[in-house]
Write an enzyme that holds these catalytic residues in place. Structure first.
Site, short mmCIF file in Angstrom:
data_model
loop_
_atom_site.label_atom_id
_atom_site.label_comp_id
_atom_site.label_asym_id
_atom_site.label_seq_id
_atom_site.Cartn_x
_atom_site.Cartn_y
_atom_site.Cartn_z
N HIS A 91 43.63 41.32 44.94
CA HIS A 91 44.73 41.85 43.96
C HIS A 91 46.07 41.47 44.58
CE1 HIS A 91 41.92 43.75 41.12
NE2 HIS A 91 41.17 43.77 42.09
N ASN A 164 40.29 47.53 35.69
CA ASN A 164 40.35 46.21 35.48
C ASN A 164 40.32 45.97 34.07
OD1 ASN A 164 40.26 45.09 38.20
ND2 ASN A 164 38.08 44.88 38.06
N TYR A 378 40.49 52.69 49.69
CA TYR A 378 41.96 52.36 49.22
C TYR A 378 43.08 52.96 50.03
CZ TYR A 378 40.17 50.02 45.07
OH TYR A 378 39.77 49.07 44.44
#
Ligand code: HDD
Length: 709
Positions: A91, A164, A378
């Site tokens: 991304h 998404n 993350y």
């Protein structure tokens, strides 16, 4: 009475807008503006007198060596040398905007989260859209999944939905993430291809992991080439939990559905736009927001009560599965709006950092094995990208008060925390934890049982049912596009083992599709299906179900082609009519110095013919007038019409423009074959003569032209 109600409404509106402005007020503390009165200084504050020359030994005749002594030049160069931070490992290419979340219906029956129960709130937020595969500088319109990451700055802390535009994922277990990402990224020996999944390694991975099948079909559908970030759905993908005040748990999936409908490019357009305007999607978003045409999405939740988790033939915690809407309807309760562009890309978009683990009280995780791994990954990646104090950056920090005595230090700490203790418990009882009644986060006390093992539950082993239902549910046009996408991708694989066995595998979903693809790419044509297809379809899968409730041309880019001698009245009245419906109208002229109309008016076009391409617009209008003779001699103008037609776009023309348009799209020949004008209209070409309004009929995906190409 009426006055009191109005006053209350005004007070609420003011409070709401102050809440929504909270994030901007917060960021303002760190915002400076360059103006012409500020002298240029070094970063340590001294004024600079000559920014253009390095201090050196020189005289009138010779330029001697540079002096290391020049602290000003060294600061500038060394600072520049370190300007880059690692791009996101996936991304990397993306863009973002700020906005607000409004709740229409309280979900207090299922959660205590203020953001989902307090209908008087406006929660500020930031959204970042992205592609997955390409690097930071890759093109916007590649075939790829789009990221849809939302950060809500709620009054109880930040809540991130890192989703998404496709509701399922490639893999079931987070431990496979490095494999799937390595396989789709440029290959290790040559760093190719960029921004594409059309290569051996990706398709090898897909074959080796049948769990990717469902997502792979979405990825080969038109969903992966959206017309605009503003025209795609967002899905949280993973299963989370909502906890209500009685302590009851519901499993939940999050949905964002665009007001403008779901729309895609056609593949030829997408490919061309990659070169013609690699920033197509980010410009589109920024332009619409700047024009006050704020994109909006309905926010919905799908809920499964905890005790019903085992009632489905699939496992609701498996991220490769959707929850069919027939079984679990979507309850729409709110709206997300984007209404403010960033002031500076790097600090606000590049440094924006999301974590699936960022949830607020009333929301909790589930045992979804993909989510469990994401919750680790993350936070970790943000530390590597931005450093330990990444949550302190203006775009990432909460708007609610936050204070941790323990989490401090680390590179580039800005905040200065006064006090003598940095641990808990301490003799002052400073910085105490909150009880649940005071808003302290408590984890749902889920009961777990089992033995330690590297395994998933039985239901995770079924990989084809939903992929087949998805394929069956597509319209004929979408199926055609999907067949072409598979064929394009496998044609780009040059290893026989990859394209041969992959085209056979398609027979697990559709024998017809497998035959078409095998023929196109040189695979082995299968003779029988690998499994039965009962033709089962489901709701909410074809994107044609997401056309806007009322057809609209708002925010569509419409080009008007003109050269000297165009009919001004037709031009200006069409422009006004379109703009009144909030379309974005662009005049494309033979030259930008000015184009003179039949009636003598001079118009300065937005661009000249060769500065733009038809691909960058949704429709084209050509007014009549003597300018047609000029257009007839201009290859770009002529191809504009031919290409618009090939890309299924509405084309309109008046008077002299009508035969010109027909010639570019070969419709004279069709008429010569005896089919006549009605066919012209059914192909989405609108014509008119005299002063008449355009005869508009049969335009849209249901038109014959759309279906046949
Ligand atoms: Fe991820 C970024 C979406 C699975 C690890 N992911 C990232 C972004 C989006 C998603 C939208 C960009 C956020 C931004 O704009 O900054 N990822 C998903 C979805 C997944 C998913 C919808 C499946 C449900 N991701 C996934 C797994 C892992 C990761 C299973 C690792 C175990 N994803 C990352 C990451 C990234 C990331 C490496 C790269 C940059 C970042 O996190 O901030 O940690």
């Amino acid at each position: 009475m009426a006055t009191t109600a109005a006053a209350e409404a005004a007070a609420t509106a003011k409070a709401n807008s102050m809440a929504a402005d909270g994030k901007f007020a917060d960021m303002k503390k760190d915002t400076v503006e360059v103006n012409d009165k500020d002298h240029m200084t070094t970063d340590y504050g001294i004024k600079i007198s000559d920014p253009d020359h390095w201090l050196r030994v020189a005289n009138d005749k010779s330029t001697g060596p540079a002096l290391l002594e020049d602290q000003i030049a060294r600061e500038k160069i060394m600072r520049f040398d370190h300007e880059r931070i690692p791009e996101r490992v996936v991304h990397a290419r993306g863009t973002g905007a700020f906005g607000t979340f409004k709740l229409f219906e309280s979900a207090e029956d299922v959660t205590t989260a203020g953001v989902l129960t307090d209908t008087s709130r406006e929660t500020p937020l930031f959204v970042r859209f992205s592609t997955v595969q390409g690097s930071k500088g890759s093109a916007d319109t590649v075939r790829d999944v789009r990221g849809f990451a939302v950060k809500m700055y709620t009054s109880e802390g930040n809540w991130d939905i890192v989703g998404n535009n496709i509701p399922v994922f490639f893999i079931q277990d987070a431990v496979k993430f490095p494999d799937v990402v390595h396989s789709v990224k440029p290959e290790p020996h040559n760093e190719m291809p960029q921004g594409q999944s059309a290569h051996n390694n990706f398709w090898d991975f897909v074959y080796m992991h049948s769990e990717t099948t469902h997502m792979n079909y979405w990825q080969m559908s038109d969903r992966a080439i959206p017309r605009s970030f503003r025209m795609m759905q967002g899905f949280g993908v993973n299963t989370y939990s909502l906890i209500n005040k009685e302590g009851k748990r519901h499993f939940v999936k999050f949905h964002f559905t665009p007001e403008l409908g779901v729309h895609s490019l056609v593949w030829d357009e997408a490919l061309k736009i990659c070169g013609q305007d690699p920033d197509f999607h980010r410009k589109d978003l920024m332009f619409a927001i700047d024009a006050g045409q704020f994109p909006r999405w309905k926010f919905g939740i799908q809920l499964i009560p905890e005790e019903k988790l085992d009632d489905f033939e699939f496992d609701p915690l498996d991220a490769t599965k959707v929850w069919p809407e027939e079984l679990v309807p979507i309850r729409y309760i709110g709206q997300l709006e984007l209404n403010r562009n960033v002031d500076e890309f790097f600090p606000q978009t590049e440094q924006a950092a999301f974590c699936t683990s960022h949830i607020v009280p009333g929301i909790d995780f589930s045992d979804d094995p993909l989510l469990q791994g994401r919750n680790f990954s993350y936070f970790d990646t943000q530390i590597s990208r931005l450093g330990a104090n990444w949550e302190e950056l203006p775009v990432n920090r909460p708007v609610c008060p936050y204070m941790s005595m323990v989490n401090r230090d680390g590179a580039l700490r800005h905040r200065i925390t006064k006090g003598t203790v940095n641990y808990w418990p301490n003799r002052y009882e400073a910085n105490p934890p909150a009880t649940p009644a005071q808003g302290g986060f408590t984890s749902y006390p889920a009961k777990v049982q089992g033995s330690k093992q590297r395994a998933l539950s039985e239901k995770f082993k079924e990989h084809y049912n939903q992929a087949q239902v998805f394929y069956n549910s597509l319209s004929q046009i979408e199926k055609l596009h999907l067949a072409k996408a598979f064929s394009f991708e496998l044609d780009h694989c040059d290893d026989q083992i990859v394209y041969k066995r992959m085209s056979e595998r398609i027979a697990a979903i559709s024998l017809d599709l497998a035959k078409t693809v095998a023929k196109n790419v040189g695979g082995k044509t299968p003779s029988k299906p690998l499994r039965e297809n009962k033709g089962t379809k489901a709701k909410g899968l074809s994107q044609l179900e997401y056309l806007p409730s009322k057809p609209t041309i708002a925010t569509r880019r419409i080009s008007i082609l003109i050269a000297d001698g165009f009919d001004y009245n037709a031009y200006i009245s069409m422009k006004e009519v379109l703009e009144a419906q909030n379309a974005f109208v662009f005049t494309i002229g033979a030259q930008r110095q000015g184009v003179v109309a039949d009636q003598g008016q001079k118009v300065i076009p937005d661009n000249f013919f060769s500065g733009m391409r038809s691909t960058l617009f949704d429709a084209v209008f050509v007014p009549g007038g003597s300018h047609i003779a000029v257009l007839e001699k201009n290859g770009v103008a002529k191809f504009w019409i031919t290409e618009s037609f090939a890309h299924l776009k509405p084309i309109a023309g008046l008077n002299e423009a009508v035969p010109f348009i027909k010639r570019q799209i070969g419709l004279d020949e069709v008429q010569a074959a005896g089919k006549g004008d009605p066919l012209v209209d059914s192909y989405g070409v609108l014509t008119g003569h005299g002063d008449v309004a355009l005869k508009v009929s049969n335009v849209g995906p249901q038109s014959k032209g759309f279906a046949e190409r």
